[in-house]
Write an enzyme that holds these catalytic residues in place. Structure first.
Site, PDB file in Angstrom:
ATOM      1  N   MET A  82       0.850  -1.199   0.000  1.00 23.28           N
ATOM      2  CA  MET A  82       0.000   0.000   0.000  1.00 23.28           C
ATOM      3  C   MET A  82       0.886   1.250   0.000  1.00 23.28           C
ATOM      4  O   MET A  82       0.449   2.330   0.408  1.00 23.28           O
ATOM      5  CB  MET A  82      -0.934  -0.013   1.203  1.00 23.28           C
ATOM      6  CG  MET A  82      -1.904  -1.205   1.173  1.00 23.28           C
ATOM      7  SD  MET A  82      -3.413  -0.954   2.123  1.00 23.28           S
ATOM      8  CE  MET A  82      -2.768  -0.688   3.746  1.00 23.28           C
ATOM      9  N   ALA A  86       4.151   3.803   1.016  1.00 24.47           N
ATOM     10  CA  ALA A  86       4.955   4.168   2.199  1.00 24.47           C
ATOM     11  C   ALA A  86       6.063   3.133   2.363  1.00 24.47           C
ATOM     12  O   ALA A  86       6.254   2.532   3.423  1.00 24.47           O
ATOM     13  CB  ALA A  86       4.086   4.286   3.448  1.00 24.47           C
ATOM     14  N   HIS A  93       9.469  -3.697   2.854  1.00 31.91           N
ATOM     15  CA  HIS A  93       8.980  -3.906   1.480  1.00 31.91           C
ATOM     16  C   HIS A  93      10.146  -4.231   0.545  1.00 31.91           C
ATOM     17  O   HIS A  93      10.038  -5.085  -0.329  1.00 31.91           O
ATOM     18  CB  HIS A  93       8.285  -2.641   0.951  1.00 31.91           C
ATOM     19  CG  HIS A  93       7.067  -2.239   1.715  1.00 31.91           C
ATOM     20  ND1 HIS A  93       6.954  -1.020   2.357  1.00 31.91           N
ATOM     21  CD2 HIS A  93       5.900  -2.881   1.939  1.00 31.91           C
ATOM     22  CE1 HIS A  93       5.775  -0.927   2.934  1.00 31.91           C
ATOM     23  NE2 HIS A  93       5.115  -2.043   2.704  1.00 31.91           N
ATOM     24  N   GLN A 112     -10.156  -2.468   2.825  1.00 31.65           N
ATOM     25  CA  GLN A 112      -9.616  -3.148   4.001  1.00 31.65           C
ATOM     26  C   GLN A 112      -9.490  -2.214   5.205  1.00 31.65           C
ATOM     27  O   GLN A 112      -8.887  -2.579   6.201  1.00 31.65           O
ATOM     28  CB  GLN A 112      -8.286  -3.834   3.670  1.00 31.65           C
ATOM     29  CG  GLN A 112      -7.128  -2.896   3.379  1.00 31.65           C
ATOM     30  CD  GLN A 112      -5.906  -3.659   2.906  1.00 31.65           C
ATOM     31  OE1 GLN A 112      -5.848  -4.113   1.774  1.00 31.65           O
ATOM     32  NE2 GLN A 112      -4.900  -3.810   3.770  1.00 31.65           N
ATOM     33  N   LYS A 167       5.502 -10.399   8.777  1.00 29.94           N
ATOM     34  CA  LYS A 167       5.066  -9.455   9.818  1.00 29.94           C
ATOM     35  C   LYS A 167       3.539  -9.519   9.952  1.00 29.94           C
ATOM     36  O   LYS A 167       2.993  -9.444  11.051  1.00 29.94           O
ATOM     37  CB  LYS A 167       5.541  -8.049   9.425  1.00 29.94           C
ATOM     38  CG  LYS A 167       4.677  -6.915   9.823  1.00 29.94           C
ATOM     39  CD  LYS A 167       5.196  -6.280  11.082  1.00 29.94           C
ATOM     40  CE  LYS A 167       4.519  -5.010  11.471  1.00 29.94           C
ATOM     41  NZ  LYS A 167       3.107  -4.890  11.180  1.00 29.94           N
ATOM     42  N   ASP A 168       2.851  -9.639   8.807  1.00 29.28           N
ATOM     43  CA  ASP A 168       1.391  -9.814   8.804  1.00 29.28           C
ATOM     44  C   ASP A 168       1.121 -11.302   8.557  1.00 29.28           C
ATOM     45  O   ASP A 168       0.652 -11.711   7.503  1.00 29.28           O
ATOM     46  CB  ASP A 168       0.769  -8.938   7.724  1.00 29.28           C
ATOM     47  CG  ASP A 168       1.045  -7.469   7.972  1.00 29.28           C
ATOM     48  OD1 ASP A 168       0.638  -6.965   9.029  1.00 29.28           O
ATOM     49  OD2 ASP A 168       1.714  -6.832   7.139  1.00 29.28           O
ATOM     50  N   SER A 214       7.098  -1.061   9.813  1.00 24.69           N
ATOM     51  CA  SER A 214       5.716  -0.929   9.354  1.00 24.69           C
ATOM     52  C   SER A 214       5.515   0.510   8.889  1.00 24.69           C
ATOM     53  O   SER A 214       6.069   1.438   9.496  1.00 24.69           O
ATOM     54  CB  SER A 214       4.756  -1.211  10.516  1.00 24.69           C
ATOM     55  OG  SER A 214       3.465  -0.710  10.215  1.00 24.69           O
ATOM     56  N   SER A 215       4.720   0.668   7.836  1.00 22.08           N
ATOM     57  CA  SER A 215       4.442   2.037   7.366  1.00 22.08           C
ATOM     58  C   SER A 215       3.785   2.856   8.469  1.00 22.08           C
ATOM     59  O   SER A 215       3.969   4.070   8.555  1.00 22.08           O
ATOM     60  CB  SER A 215       3.513   1.994   6.152  1.00 22.08           C
ATOM     61  OG  SER A 215       4.090   1.193   5.150  1.00 22.08           O
ATOM     62  N   ARG A 216       3.003   2.196   9.323  1.00 26.32           N
ATOM     63  CA  ARG A 216       2.277   2.927  10.373  1.00 26.32           C
ATOM     64  C   ARG A 216       3.187   3.372  11.516  1.00 26.32           C
ATOM     65  O   ARG A 216       2.752   4.158  12.365  1.00 26.32           O
ATOM     66  CB  ARG A 216       1.117   2.081  10.892  1.00 26.32           C
ATOM     67  CG  ARG A 216      -0.022   1.950   9.884  1.00 26.32           C
ATOM     68  CD  ARG A 216      -1.233   1.266  10.493  1.00 26.32           C
ATOM     69  NE  ARG A 216      -2.416   1.397   9.665  1.00 26.32           N
ATOM     70  CZ  ARG A 216      -2.903   0.437   8.878  1.00 26.32           C
ATOM     71  NH1 ARG A 216      -2.312  -0.737   8.809  1.00 26.32           N
ATOM     72  NH2 ARG A 216      -3.995   0.650   8.166  1.00 26.32           N
TER      73      ARG A 216
HETATM   74  O1  PAF Z   1       0.006  -5.708   3.666  1.00 27.33           O
HETATM   75  C1  PAF Z   1      -0.396  -4.826   2.876  1.00 27.33           C
HETATM   76  O2  PAF Z   1       0.296  -3.856   2.590  1.00 27.33           O
HETATM   77  C2  PAF Z   1      -1.783  -4.950   2.289  1.00 27.33           C
HETATM   78  O3  PAF Z   1      -2.664  -5.559   3.182  1.00 27.33           O
HETATM   79  C3  PAF Z   1      -1.817  -5.672   0.922  1.00 27.33           C
HETATM   80  C4  PAF Z   1      -1.355  -7.111   1.056  1.00 27.33           C
HETATM   81  C5  PAF Z   1      -0.931  -4.936  -0.068  1.00 27.33           C
HETATM   82  C6  PAF Z   1      -3.247  -5.679   0.375  1.00 27.33           C
HETATM   83  O4  PAF Z   1      -3.740  -4.395   0.223  1.00 27.33           O
END
Ligand code: PAF
Length: 278
Positions: free
Chosen positions: A30, A32, A37, A61, A149-150, A185-187
């Site tokens: 997404m 950032a 990444h 989402q 991480k997710d 994390s971007s956040r």
């Molecule tokens: O992890 C993310 O950045 C998002 O949930 C993804 C997998 C790109 C889906 O929008």
């Protein structure tokens, strides 16, 4: 690096590589973009000839009270980072390219979507499974790479790809951490300087709980200790710190094989999530 805005151009680009025998990795994001990444891109380029980064802030989402409007956006900076990491193209579609007018379809992955992140963020995994299935069908890569991480998100995506017979490999990449343990994390951009100092306490609490379980302590006792440690360190709220089987996500009732600790906790306006194998 090509900047691609439409699914038609994306397909043309990927098909042109495949027609000369080149393989293609996809790294959906997404934006950032951070080192986490870029580690996905590097893994992609170890496994395939070409890597395509995607940037799409998926409205489906985000819950009504979540940070869709304020999610960090820096398209030009992100393009430069993807290019420097070796991406051949970046796919950054407009919302209409993903959800055209009259869009009606959702992808629901049952059971493993219902706990932890799914319980805390109703609709989140349906939004993720829907957009990722569309990105995979639009790009048709050989492999697609997502961060551990997710971890629950990765499991949902793997299950979705398997159940829908999507013909590509879904690959998980290890979590990238700062030296003090904070998962990238971007956040993390939402953390104030004081909060940034407190943030690694979540990882420290998970590491301690994992060691306690390895030494024979009951998982629910270790998880409760980790929750207390996070709150004592300054987290305002712990959504969950759970020890579960890392495939079924069924709560662990005794120390054993295949367990993982999962955490989500709030620090100021930031909600940190993390996980660790035991
Ligand atoms: O992890 C993310 O950045 C998002 O949930 C993804 C997998 C790109 C889906 O929008």
């Amino acid at each position: 690096m090509d900047i691609i805005r439409t699914k038609a151009d994306l397909r043309k680009r990927v098909n042109s590589w495949r027609s000369t025998g080149e393989t293609v990795a996809l790294t959906p994001t997404m934006g950032a973009i951070h080192e986490g990444h870029l580690s996905l891109v590097r893994l992609g380029l170890e496994r395939a000839d070409r890597c395509v980064g995607t940037i799409f802030i998926n409205p489906r989402q985000f819950g009504p009270n979540e940070d869709f409007a304020t999610y960090p956006r820096d398209e030009d900076g992100d393009f430069a980072k993807f290019a420097a990491a070796g991406c051949s193209a970046v796919y950054a579609p407009a919302p209409e390219e993903i959800y055209g007018s009259g869009y009606k379809t959702e992808v629901v992955v049952r059971e493993i979507s219902d706990v932890m992140e799914g319980a805390s963020r109703p609709g989140f995994f349906t939004g993720v499974a829907t957009v990722v299935s569309k990105l995979l069908i639009q790009a048709m890569p050989d492999i697609a790479i997502f961060g551990e991480k997710d971890f629950q998100q990765l499991a949902v995506i793997r299950t979705m790809a398997r159940d829908l017979d999507l013909p590509m490999e879904i690959l998980g990449a290890p979590t990238v951490r700062k030296a003090d343990g904070l998962a990238l994390s971007s956040r993390n951009a939402y953390l104030s300087a004081d909060e940034r100092r407190i943030a690694p306490a979540l990882y420290a609490a998970m590491v301690a709980a994992a060691a306690t379980v390895r030494n024979g302590t009951a998982p629910d006792v270790a998880a409760a200790q980790a929750r207390e440690a996070a709150l004592a360190a300054g987290f305002q709220e712990v959504d969950y710190i759970d020890i579960r089987d890392q495939d079924s996500f069924i709560p662990a009732i005794a120390p054993g094989e295949n367990l993982r600790i999962f955490a989500a906790a709030r620090l100021g306006t930031c909600r940190l999530i993390d996980n660790l194998g035991i």
